[in-house]
Design a protein around this motif. Structure first.
Motif, PDB file in Angstrom:
ATOM      1  N   MET A   1       0.872  -1.158  -0.110  1.00  0.00           N
ATOM      2  CA  MET A   1       0.092   0.077  -0.018  1.00  0.00           C
ATOM      3  C   MET A   1       0.927   1.223  -0.077  1.00  0.00           C
ATOM      4  O   MET A   1       1.634   1.554   0.944  1.00  0.00           O
ATOM      5  N   SER A   2       0.768   2.007  -1.138  1.00  0.00           N
ATOM      6  CA  SER A   2       1.468   3.424  -1.079  1.00  0.00           C
ATOM      7  C   SER A   2       0.707   4.097  -0.048  1.00  0.00           C
ATOM      8  O   SER A   2      -0.507   3.920   0.056  1.00  0.00           O
ATOM      9  N   LEU A   3       1.530   5.136   0.780  1.00  0.00           N
ATOM     10  CA  LEU A   3       0.816   5.946   1.744  1.00  0.00           C
ATOM     11  C   LEU A   3       1.874   7.283   2.065  1.00  0.00           C
ATOM     12  O   LEU A   3       3.134   7.110   1.740  1.00  0.00           O
ATOM     13  N   LEU A   4       0.899   8.425   1.877  1.00  0.00           N
ATOM     14  CA  LEU A   4       1.558   9.565   2.542  1.00  0.00           C
ATOM     15  C   LEU A   4       1.189  10.138   3.834  1.00  0.00           C
ATOM     16  O   LEU A   4      -0.294  10.133   4.057  1.00  0.00           O
ATOM     17  N   HIS A   5       1.804  10.229   4.538  1.00  0.00           N
ATOM     18  CA  HIS A   5       1.544  10.582   6.177  1.00  0.00           C
ATOM     19  C   HIS A   5       2.426  11.886   6.250  1.00  0.00           C
ATOM     20  O   HIS A   5       3.479  11.759   6.399  1.00  0.00           O
ATOM     21  N   VAL A   6       1.835  12.979   6.375  1.00  0.00           N
ATOM     22  CA  VAL A   6       2.379  14.335   6.621  1.00  0.00           C
ATOM     23  C   VAL A   6       2.349  14.480   8.114  1.00  0.00           C
ATOM     24  O   VAL A   6       1.193  14.658   8.788  1.00  0.00           O
ATOM     25  N   PHE A   7       3.453  14.730   8.858  1.00  0.00           N
ATOM     26  CA  PHE A   7       3.691  15.378  10.193  1.00  0.00           C
ATOM     27  C   PHE A   7       4.117  16.694  10.302  1.00  0.00           C
ATOM     28  O   PHE A   7       4.673  17.257   9.213  1.00  0.00           O
ATOM     29  N   ASP A   8       3.778  17.242  11.519  1.00  0.00           N
ATOM     30  CA  ASP A   8       4.523  18.571  11.870  1.00  0.00           C
ATOM     31  C   ASP A   8       5.951  18.037  12.269  1.00  0.00           C
ATOM     32  O   ASP A   8       6.140  16.784  12.410  1.00  0.00           O
ATOM     33  N   GLU A   9       6.712  18.821  12.379  1.00  0.00           N
ATOM     34  CA  GLU A   9       8.369  18.625  12.705  1.00  0.00           C
ATOM     35  C   GLU A   9       8.659  17.869  13.799  1.00  0.00           C
ATOM     36  O   GLU A   9       9.537  16.912  13.892  1.00  0.00           O
ATOM     37  N   SER A  10       7.718  17.767  14.749  1.00  0.00           N
ATOM     38  CA  SER A  10       7.852  17.331  16.048  1.00  0.00           C
ATOM     39  C   SER A  10       7.380  15.714  15.778  1.00  0.00           C
ATOM     40  O   SER A  10       7.415  15.118  17.049  1.00  0.00           O
ATOM     41  N   GLY A  11       6.687  15.504  15.044  1.00  0.00           N
ATOM     42  CA  GLY A  11       6.052  14.144  14.834  1.00  0.00           C
ATOM     43  C   GLY A  11       4.763  13.827  15.659  1.00  0.00           C
ATOM     44  O   GLY A  11       4.434  12.522  15.717  1.00  0.00           O
ATOM     45  N   THR A  12       4.305  14.904  16.368  1.00  0.00           N
ATOM     46  CA  THR A  12       3.088  14.535  17.185  1.00  0.00           C
ATOM     47  C   THR A  12       1.978  15.091  16.683  1.00  0.00           C
ATOM     48  O   THR A  12       0.628  14.453  17.104  1.00  0.00           O
ATOM     49  N   ARG A  13       1.740  15.519  15.307  1.00  0.00           N
ATOM     50  CA  ARG A  13       0.494  15.869  14.929  1.00  0.00           C
ATOM     51  C   ARG A  13       0.437  15.600  13.321  1.00  0.00           C
ATOM     52  O   ARG A  13       1.223  15.683  12.533  1.00  0.00           O
ATOM     53  N   THR A  14      -0.678  14.798  13.240  1.00  0.00           N
ATOM     54  CA  THR A  14      -0.892  14.258  11.657  1.00  0.00           C
ATOM     55  C   THR A  14      -1.588  15.458  11.031  1.00  0.00           C
ATOM     56  O   THR A  14      -2.687  16.004  11.432  1.00  0.00           O
ATOM     57  N   LEU A  15      -0.826  15.951   9.745  1.00  0.00           N
ATOM     58  CA  LEU A  15      -1.661  16.993   8.970  1.00  0.00           C
ATOM     59  C   LEU A  15      -2.344  16.264   7.733  1.00  0.00           C
ATOM     60  O   LEU A  15      -3.334  16.885   7.261  1.00  0.00           O
TER      61      LEU A  15
END
Length: 190
Positions: free
Chosen positions: A1-15
């Motif tokens: 499964m191709s996937l794009l997961h965008v995080f803020d720099e801290s890795g705590t918030r999924t955008l």
């Protein structure tokens, strides 16, 4: 499964999190990254590099012509259960690329088997881009990124270069990869 997961720099918030390849391609294109899907061709079990290149000869020719690449090779790691030497080699290979780095030329990878994740550090966001067989990813020279092949690497990619040393990474020592979930964790997130 191709996937794009965008995080803020801290890795705590999924955008953003999507498996829609068209959405992925648009999101990445806005940042200068190219993602295309190409047909997957069957490979014989245990195919060596020359066999992979032979099976994908037409694709390789098209990609080289379009991008002006002079050199290609195949990088692959396939699981070898109960092989301690393979486990050491795979662990060392994984560790090396888990740190943020750049390249002097575009990093162009065509996944023909398995999967891996390119983490693209663009501004104040990290674009975790999971690629699988059929995904062709082109990351412009100088883009800060890292790569995770997972705890049990299983991938086969055709790599494209302009120069023989085009694959050599220049590591940033930024520590940016530390707070971001690694591939295996990323795949289990909702």
């Amino acid at each position: 499964m191709s996937l794009l997961h965008v995080f803020d720099e801290s890795g705590t918030r999924t955008l953003l999190r999507t498996t829609d390849v068209d959405v992925m391609a648009r999101q990445l294109a806005e940042r200068g990254i190219t993602l295309h899907r190409r047909p997957v061709r069957p490979l014989p079990a245990g195919a060596d590099a020359q066999t992979v290149l032979d099976v994908y000869r037409e694709d390789v020719g098209e990609i080289c012509a379009a991008g002006g690449y002079r050199l290609v090779d195949v990088a692959a790691l396939r699981p070898e259960p109960d092989n301690a030497e393979w486990e050491r080699t795979a662990r060392a290979a994984r560790e090396k690329f888990l740190y943020e780095h750049t390249h002097a030329e575009d990093e162009v990878r065509f996944f023909v088997g398995g999967r891996g994740c390119f983490y693209l550090h663009l501004g104040d966001r990290v674009y975790a881009t999971v690629c699988e067989a059929g995904d062709l990813l082109s990351v412009p020279a100088g883009t800060t990124h890292w790569f995770d092949m997972g705890a049990v690497p299983d991938f086969c990619v055709i790599r494209f270069f302009e120069e023989e040393d085009g694959w050599i990474g220049s590591f940033t020592d930024s520590g940016a990869s530390a707070p971001i979930p690694q591939l295996d964790d990323l795949l289990t997130m909702a």
